[in-house]
Design a protein around this motif. Structure first.
Motif, PDB file in Angstrom:
ATOM      1  N   ASN A 268      -7.757   5.665  -2.770  1.00 29.94           N
ATOM      2  CA  ASN A 268      -7.397   6.071  -1.419  1.00 29.94           C
ATOM      3  C   ASN A 268      -8.432   7.083  -0.960  1.00 29.94           C
ATOM      4  OD1 ASN A 268      -5.994   6.683   0.992  1.00 29.94           O
ATOM      5  ND2 ASN A 268      -5.123   8.479   0.011  1.00 29.94           N
TER       6      ASN A 268
ATOM      7  N   ARG B 137      -5.237   0.322   2.989  1.00 25.85           N
ATOM      8  CA  ARG B 137      -6.628   0.531   2.600  1.00 25.85           C
ATOM      9  C   ARG B 137      -7.550  -0.179   3.592  1.00 25.85           C
ATOM     10  NH1 ARG B 137      -3.670   3.501  -0.599  1.00 25.85           N
ATOM     11  NH2 ARG B 137      -3.904   3.277  -2.865  1.00 25.85           N
ATOM     12  N   ILE B 260      -2.842   9.061  -5.672  1.00 25.28           N
ATOM     13  CA  ILE B 260      -2.067   7.831  -5.731  1.00 25.28           C
ATOM     14  C   ILE B 260      -0.936   7.962  -6.739  1.00 25.28           C
ATOM     15  CG2 ILE B 260      -2.169   5.358  -6.178  1.00 25.28           C
ATOM     16  CD1 ILE B 260      -5.109   5.411  -5.457  1.00 25.28           C
ATOM     17  N   GLU B 264       2.145   7.865  -4.204  1.00 24.16           N
ATOM     18  CA  GLU B 264       2.442   6.526  -3.690  1.00 24.16           C
ATOM     19  C   GLU B 264       3.380   5.773  -4.623  1.00 24.16           C
ATOM     20  OE1 GLU B 264      -1.710   5.191  -2.808  1.00 24.16           O
ATOM     21  OE2 GLU B 264      -0.879   4.699  -0.841  1.00 24.16           O
TER      22      GLU B 264
END
Lengths: 399, 346
Positions: A268, B137, B260, B264
């Protein structure tokens, strides 16, 4: 002190409409235009008649097409010339009435004469405007590029101010100003930047801003109050339409942050900068103005297309503009066009030797810049006109 | 002036425990000493310097970009570059400064910038972001491009006057990026989106509303792994099936960056041992939901396209592997497959 910026000793002067119409070469030229127009019309009419009676045509199909095109091209100008002649006639008649015995009639005649004179002025201006051929690029939008030149940090600070000035100029005219590239320096200031500007007459006006701009002032960091001179360069590239200029995707290499590592769901990042290299020429464009990588790519492509198109145009037009003072094109890129002197609070455009005051106000990119820009346009138009008339004179002498 | 007070003032308390996603950040932030917001005035430019340095000292990834995006967002812009010189040098209000400090402190905990500012851009859209819903993304922007090119062609070829209902199905919609982009670009499209996460369903619904696209989007809380039949009951055959399914190999999950790993939803990322668990399920289901000659579009790991082609050829007779497309970096990233009518042949 560097050498004079142009060869003329006498500063150029903007001739008035009356002065221009006083030139015999202009009157000759207008006559020539009318004659050409009538000749073409006659040929077209003859062609129509020949077709009807099935006679052998005196002009080929190609010739007729060329004449048709000439007629529609010249029609507006010829219309204005005829209107002007009619008005001049009207003026002559009115002036006769000025000598009339009846005072009421004389008064009426005076009013009419004033109206006529005004109309004649307007029509003359219209004729002059119509004489200047419009460049294909004049109708397009543009990409503005600014680059810091000589002078270290001072040059970069100045580049930032000039970029802001054109942002203001765009707003002043209601054009959109979309930043494509913006590379700042760690010590402050702008190294280089580019923006996509679009709106009516944007390229037509902005093209006069291209060249080297010079600043003379005492920098903030200067301890001994010495005056410094720094430079920055402005480049103005017309934005080509999709059809007129295409790039082969195979010629491009696209660089992004996602290139390293596995990409995709693995990473990311918020660094969505895109850099595009045109392999055959080595020309590079990059953009990190947007958060969306796709949008950055689109903007970088836009900047790249304009750069490549600019290069193509330069090849084509460098010959044409060699003689002019108000340079637009290749030679204009390295020519010092304007000096901003803070100490004396003046801005001088060297092409037309015009000086205005209030540097701070000028840098807002509003009326002061607009006035100078309009003057440049007028001078450029005059030069085009002189060239046109000069060519015509030469043709006439030759024949 | 600011730099000295920071280096002197702060100390970071040892390793922090990993708590439930989303709440971890605020607890950790209080645990770790953060410089107080300045009492006197500070300009955006100065704040950028301060926080960039602090992020770097604390090992926060992309220190400059993080500071740039947060400050820009606070000043109402998308990026630092679009802020004029004047905005950057003006002194920030007390309130603004405190907001800035709060946001940057969140970033110190490695919370992704998109969650810190609670939004991000995807193609032409600006979408709300919220942990733990997966952040779109850049590669996925290209996936949408591929689908659009095909759907636009289909629209062009549709007979005049014929009511050509164009529908697409998205599996694993997350924030709704893919479906909402498609809907936004194709006014005649209707979409159905699913996700196994209630958070994702809620966020997609919010984004759809914000964009005024809710009337053309149906959203369902369904797990295709557990309940594939539910998908078949939902809808009549669709023209396109799109997905950015979890495609990471389980072993790769451990090496993910903190942004992440800590924030996430792992089920949006973990595709099983070979990363193909969800993909296989989707492709098995595909022929049953697609109309004849309808296409499936997947974003995958670069190692997958070869494997998927072989697997489909061996296991899903009704699907023809059309092609592999590459992303902007040149990696094989997208698989396009088409439903073939086995009665009639390829």
């Amino acid at each position: 002190m560097s050498a004079p910026f142009n060869n003329m000793v006498i500063p150029p002067r903007l001739l008035s409409v009356d002065e221009l119409f006083g030139h015999r070469s202009l009157r000759d030229y207008l006559k020539k235009v009318e004659t050409e127009y009538s000749d073409c019309l006659r040929a077209l009419n003859r062609g129509a008649v020949e077709e009807e009676v099935e006679e052998q045509p005196s002009c080929s199909e190609d010739e007729l097409r060329a004449k048709r095109s000439k007629v529609s091209q010249l029609a507006p100008l010829v219309q204005s010339i005829r209107e002007l002649e009619a008005k001049s006639q009207e003026l002559a008649e009115t002036e006769v009435l000025l000598k009339d015995e009846d005072p009421a009639l004389r008064e009426l005649a005076e009013l009419e004469r004033d109206g006529c004179l005004q109309d004649i002025q307007d029509l003359r201006q219209k004729v002059l405007d119509q004489l200047i051929p419009e460049e294909e690029a004049d109708l397009s939008d543009l990409i503005l590029e600014v680059t810091a030149g000589v002078g270290g940090q001072e040059a970069m600070l100045f580049t930032d101010e000039v970029f802001d000035m054109y942002h203001g100029f765009a707003q002043h005219h209601g054009w959109s100003f979309d930043v494509l590239e913006h590379v700042t320096s760690e010590i402050g200031g702008l190294r280089h930047a580019s923006a996509s500007i679009s709106g009516p007459q944007s390229y037509k006006r902005m093209k006069f801003e291209a060249g080297v701009h010079r600043v003379q002032r005492v920098p903030k960091t200067e301890k001994q109050s010495r005056m410094h001179t720094s430079t920055m360069t402005v480049a103005v590239l017309p934005q080509p339409t999709e059809i007129s200029f295409t790039i082969n995707p195979k010629d491009l290499r696209i660089d992004t942050m996602r290139a390293s590592g596995a990409g995709g769901q693995h990473v990311n990042t918020t660094d969505s900068a895109v850099r595009i290299v045109h392999l055959p020429t080595g020309v590079v464009a990059e953009c990190q103005q947007e958060r969306s990588q796709l949008k950055n790519k689109e903007k970088a492509m836009k900047a790249l297309r304009a750069k490549l198109y600019g290069m193509k145009l330069e090849e084509e037009t460098s010959k044409r503009y060699n003689q002019r003072k108000v340079q637009i094109g290749t030679r204009g890129r390295s020519e010092k066009i304007r000096t901003y002197n803070f100490a004396q609070d003046r801005i001088t455009d060297h092409r037309i030797s015009m000086t205005v005051h209030d540097v701070r106000g000028f840098l807002l990119g509003e009326e002061l810049l607009d006035e100078m820009n309009c003057s440049l346009q007028e001078f450029s138009n005059q030069e085009t006109l002189m060239e046109l008339l000069g060519d015509n004179d030469q043709d006439q002498e030759a024949s | 002036m600011w730099r000295r007070s920071f280096s002197a003032g702060y100390r970071c308390l040892g390793r922090r425990r990993i708590g439930p996603k989303g709440t971890w950040a605020s607890r950790a932030a209080r645990a770790c000493s953060v410089p107080a917001s300045p009492a006197g005035g500070i300009s955006a430019l100065q704040a950028l310097d301060v926080w960039e340095e602090l992020f770097e000292e604390r090992g926060v990834s992309e220190p400059k970009h993080s500071a740039d995006h947060i400050v820009a967002h606070l000043l109402g812009a998308k990026t630092r570059e679009s802020l004029g010189r004047r905005n950057l040098t003006e002194i920030l209000s007390r309130e603004r400064t405190e907001q800035l400090w709060e946001l940057c402190t969140r970033r110190l905990s490695r919370m992704p910038v998109q969650y810190v500012i609670e939004q991000w851009d995807f193609r032409d859209l600006t979408l709300k972001m919220r942990p733990p819903v997966f952040i779109p993304r850049p590669e996925t922007e290209e996936l949408v491009e591929l689908v659009l090119m095909d759907l636009e062609k289909t629209c062009g070829q549709a007979e005049e006057g014929a009511d050509a209902p164009l529908t697409c199905l998205e599996v694993g919609c997350g924030s709704g990026a893919i479906s909402l982009s498609l809907l936004s670009s194709l006014p005649q499209l209707k979409a159905i989106a699913l996700d196994r996460s209630q958070d994702a369903v809620d966020l997609t619904r919010e984004n759809a509303s914000s964009l005024g696209l809710q009337d053309r989007l149906q959203i369902y809380h369904i797990d295709v792994m557990k309940d594939p039949e539910a998908v078949l009951r939902l809808c009549s055959p669709v023209s396109a099936l799109v997905s950015n399914p979890p495609y990471l190999f389980s072993e790769d999950m451990l090496s993910l960056e903190p942004e992440i790993l800590r924030f996430e939803d792992p089920s949006a990322l973990d595709g099983g041992q070979d990363g193909l668990d969800v993909i296989r399920q989707i492709l098995t289901m595909a022929p049953k939901v697609l109309s004849d000659h309808g296409r499936a579009y997947l974003e995958v790991d670069p190692r997958h396209p070869r494997l998927i082609r072989r697997w489909v050829e061996a296991n899903v007779e009704e699907l023809r592997y059309v092609e592999t497309r590459h992303d902007i970096t040149g990696r094989p990233r997208f698989c396009i497959l088409q439903k073939r009518d086995i009665r009639k042949g390829p």
